[in-house]
Scaffold this motif. Structure first.
Motif, PDB file in Angstrom:
ATOM      1  N   VAL A 152     -25.420  17.010 -26.188  1.00 21.71           N
ATOM      2  CA  VAL A 152     -25.383  16.741 -27.627  1.00 21.71           C
ATOM      3  C   VAL A 152     -24.028  17.143 -28.210  1.00 21.71           C
ATOM      4  O   VAL A 152     -23.397  16.380 -28.944  1.00 21.71           O
ATOM      5  CB  VAL A 152     -26.528  17.496 -28.359  1.00 21.71           C
ATOM      6  CG1 VAL A 152     -26.385  17.343 -29.862  1.00 21.71           C
ATOM      7  CG2 VAL A 152     -27.885  16.989 -27.887  1.00 21.71           C
ATOM      8  N   ARG A 155     -21.059  14.981 -27.218  1.00 24.78           N
ATOM      9  CA  ARG A 155     -21.082  13.677 -27.904  1.00 24.78           C
ATOM     10  C   ARG A 155     -20.717  13.824 -29.381  1.00 24.78           C
ATOM     11  O   ARG A 155     -19.957  13.012 -29.909  1.00 24.78           O
ATOM     12  CB  ARG A 155     -22.465  13.045 -27.749  1.00 24.78           C
ATOM     13  CG  ARG A 155     -22.712  12.582 -26.322  1.00 24.78           C
ATOM     14  CD  ARG A 155     -24.123  12.121 -26.107  1.00 24.78           C
ATOM     15  NE  ARG A 155     -24.295  11.567 -24.763  1.00 24.78           N
ATOM     16  CZ  ARG A 155     -25.439  11.114 -24.282  1.00 24.78           C
ATOM     17  NH1 ARG A 155     -26.530  11.149 -25.033  1.00 24.78           N
ATOM     18  NH2 ARG A 155     -25.495  10.628 -23.068  1.00 24.78           N
ATOM     19  N   LEU A 193     -33.538  17.645 -29.321  1.00 21.15           N
ATOM     20  CA  LEU A 193     -32.768  16.429 -29.607  1.00 21.15           C
ATOM     21  C   LEU A 193     -32.244  15.836 -28.297  1.00 21.15           C
ATOM     22  O   LEU A 193     -32.331  14.626 -28.062  1.00 21.15           O
ATOM     23  CB  LEU A 193     -31.594  16.741 -30.545  1.00 21.15           C
ATOM     24  CG  LEU A 193     -30.888  15.491 -31.064  1.00 21.15           C
ATOM     25  CD1 LEU A 193     -31.662  14.857 -32.212  1.00 21.15           C
ATOM     26  CD2 LEU A 193     -29.459  15.791 -31.507  1.00 21.15           C
ATOM     27  N   ILE A 197     -33.957  12.341 -27.961  1.00 24.85           N
ATOM     28  CA  ILE A 197     -33.165  11.318 -28.668  1.00 24.85           C
ATOM     29  C   ILE A 197     -31.790  11.148 -28.038  1.00 24.85           C
ATOM     30  O   ILE A 197     -31.369  10.049 -27.666  1.00 24.85           O
ATOM     31  CB  ILE A 197     -33.042  11.676 -30.172  1.00 24.85           C
ATOM     32  CG1 ILE A 197     -34.416  11.526 -30.821  1.00 24.85           C
ATOM     33  CG2 ILE A 197     -32.008  10.787 -30.875  1.00 24.85           C
ATOM     34  CD1 ILE A 197     -34.452  11.801 -32.295  1.00 24.85           C
ATOM     35  N   CYS A 205     -29.342   6.692 -31.058  1.00 28.44           N
ATOM     36  CA  CYS A 205     -28.523   7.149 -32.187  1.00 28.44           C
ATOM     37  C   CYS A 205     -29.101   6.705 -33.538  1.00 28.44           C
ATOM     38  O   CYS A 205     -28.933   7.396 -34.539  1.00 28.44           O
ATOM     39  CB  CYS A 205     -27.094   6.634 -32.036  1.00 28.44           C
ATOM     40  SG  CYS A 205     -26.319   7.175 -30.497  1.00 28.44           S
ATOM     41  N   CYS A 208     -31.168   9.433 -34.968  1.00 22.28           N
ATOM     42  CA  CYS A 208     -30.646  10.790 -34.785  1.00 22.28           C
ATOM     43  C   CYS A 208     -30.213  11.384 -36.125  1.00 22.28           C
ATOM     44  O   CYS A 208     -29.530  10.729 -36.910  1.00 22.28           O
ATOM     45  CB  CYS A 208     -29.440  10.747 -33.839  1.00 22.28           C
ATOM     46  SG  CYS A 208     -28.646  12.360 -33.658  1.00 22.28           S
ATOM     47  N   GLN A 211     -26.417  11.140 -36.729  1.00 17.75           N
ATOM     48  CA  GLN A 211     -25.737   9.867 -36.434  1.00 17.75           C
ATOM     49  C   GLN A 211     -24.475   9.668 -37.282  1.00 17.75           C
ATOM     50  O   GLN A 211     -23.487   9.110 -36.804  1.00 17.75           O
ATOM     51  CB  GLN A 211     -26.682   8.678 -36.601  1.00 17.75           C
ATOM     52  CG  GLN A 211     -27.271   8.523 -37.997  1.00 17.75           C
ATOM     53  CD  GLN A 211     -28.137   7.275 -38.070  1.00 17.75           C
ATOM     54  OE1 GLN A 211     -27.617   6.179 -38.111  1.00 17.75           O
ATOM     55  NE2 GLN A 211     -29.452   7.453 -38.073  1.00 17.75           N
ATOM     56  N   ALA A 222     -20.492   7.553 -26.620  1.00 17.88           N
ATOM     57  CA  ALA A 222     -21.522   8.599 -26.514  1.00 17.88           C
ATOM     58  C   ALA A 222     -22.246   8.567 -25.171  1.00 17.88           C
ATOM     59  O   ALA A 222     -22.403   9.602 -24.515  1.00 17.88           O
ATOM     60  CB  ALA A 222     -22.524   8.464 -27.664  1.00 17.88           C
TER      61      ALA A 222
HETATM   62 FE1  SF4 Z   1     -26.455  11.900 -29.532  1.00 14.63          FE
HETATM   63 FE2  SF4 Z   1     -26.291   9.517 -30.725  1.00 14.63          FE
HETATM   64 FE3  SF4 Z   1     -27.079  11.664 -32.080  1.00 14.63          FE
HETATM   65 FE4  SF4 Z   1     -24.554  11.410 -31.333  1.00 14.63          FE
HETATM   66  S1  SF4 Z   1     -25.679  10.107 -32.763  1.00 14.63           S
HETATM   67  S2  SF4 Z   1     -25.797  13.257 -31.194  1.00 14.63           S
HETATM   68  S3  SF4 Z   1     -24.802  10.429 -29.361  1.00 14.63           S
HETATM   69  S4  SF4 Z   1     -28.149  10.685 -30.367  1.00 14.63           S
END
Ligand code: SF4
Length: 356
Positions: A152, A155, A193, A197, A205, A208, A211, A222
């Motif tokens: 997490v 990313r 998370l 997710i 995403c 999330c 996001q 990601a």
């Molecule tokens: Fe993970 Fe996507 Fe959330 Fe970024 S937006 S933390 S890549 S799930």
């Protein structure tokens, strides 16, 4: 990629709000905002180091049913604990689990230390587990980083340095994001998370809570994070297993030395495992009895963390009652189930029974 103190604060709040609504219900967890039993947190964290939440569930309940407190676990027989651990792998962890319970019961009156340093001083508790238990069970302001959290954070900040070099950066960024009031829930929120997710292959995403700020999503990388450094190929080792059948049908087992791989576990007696095949006389000199050996067709393959292993099984019948090896024990085939045999040894048993 950098967040201002206000943005950092907002990221923490958003994550805790999401956790309050969407947290997973797990047998070892307290509800958000409540304090769980440190014994439950510690036990689950040790079990989860090597396997998934789904696998751990029944083991966790079985352990608690049998040993409701850390003192009960400390008073248990080690063989019983190893037996109950069967299927969770890495028996060294089960041995350390038992040792740790004994230290907590004996030196701490059955109460877990409530600081990261105190936890770190216990057997089998490394930096991650100490931070996780301190945060989750004692709400200490610390930031455990497991595989989910690693993913997490790498990313969110679009960190492209490969693992393991990126770890210190992830740890530092994760620590800055940890809100002061509910560090335990925050760590569990990131774990959830990552598990539900921000998954390894196809992060969802669109649902999330992060996001908008997530840099990895914004620049479209990601799913490729965290990057991993290529691992060197694993070497292959070879060895013999000696399947000794006594005249009354009983099989010879022995306990492995305490130190080393599968330390203290029962095994089908075997030679050392070598990278290069040793001459027959060397391998045979490591047999538990002097005998004429018959080689079974095929080999037994098993992969450990650092090497592949190929075992050739040799078999013999004997009327001896006293194997040279003082740690040897005889058991019937049905009686094998009473011993905590590691997976490799179960494979050897299966091979011997089907090819013998
Ligand atoms: Fe993970 Fe996507 Fe959330 Fe970024 S937006 S933390 S890549 S799930």
């Amino acid at each position: 990629m950098h967040f201002t103190p206000e943005e950092t604060h907002a990221l923490g709040r958003t994550m805790l709000d999401w956790y309050d609504r969407h947290h997973r219900t797990l047998p070892w967890r307290a509800e958000p905002g409540e304090t769980p039993d440190p014994y439950h947190v510690w036990l689950s964290e040790i079990m989860l180091q090597q396997t998934t939440v789904i696998t751990v569930g029944p083991y966790f309940s079985a352990f608690l049913g049998r040993w409701p407190t850390v003192t009960d676990l400390a008073n248990a027989d080690l063989d019983e604990v190893l037996h109950a651990w069967q299927g969770l792998g890495y028996y060294a962890r089960a041995r350390n689990l038992h040792k740790c319970a004994q230290v907590v019961a004996r030196d701490h009156n059955g109460i877990f230390p409530d600081t990261e340093d105190g936890l770190l001083s216990l057997p089998g508790i490394g930096p991650y587990t100490a931070a996780a238990v301190a945060a989750i069970a004692f709400n200490r302001h610390t930031s455990p980083v497991d595989g989910n959290i690693e993913r997490v954070i790498s990313r969110l900040f679009a960190l492209t340095t490969p693992l393991p070099d990126v770890k210190p950066d992830i740890k530092e960024k994760s620590a800055v994001l940890t809100p002061p009031d509910r560090p335990g829930d925050y760590a569990q929120a990131l774990m959830d998370l990552g598990a539900t997710i921000c998954t390894p292959r196809n992060p969802a995403c669109g649902i999330c809570p992060w996001q908008t700020p997530c840099e990895g999503r914004k620049i479209g990388i990601a799913a490729d994070l965290p990057k991993k450094r290529k691992k060197p190929a694993k070497p292959t080792r070879v060895g013999y297993a000696f399947w000794v059948v006594r005249d009354d049908g009983q099989i010879l087992l022995r306990r492995r030395p305490e130190k080393g791989l599968l330390g203290g576990m029962y095994e089908i007696p075997g030679s050392d495992w070598r990278v290069i095949d040793a001459p027959d006389d060397v391998m045979l000199s490591e047999a538990p009895i002097k005998a004429t050996w018959q080689e079974l067709d095929g080999t037994v393959g098993h992969t450990f963390t650092h090497f592949h292993l190929e075992i050739t099984v040799l078999t013999t019948r004997t009327s001896t009652n006293n194997p040279d090896d003082i740690n040897g024990v005889w058991t019937t085939i049905d009686g094998l189930a009473d011993y905590a045999l590691p997976t490799l040894m179960k494979k050897i048993v299966r091979h011997a029974l089907t090819h013998g």
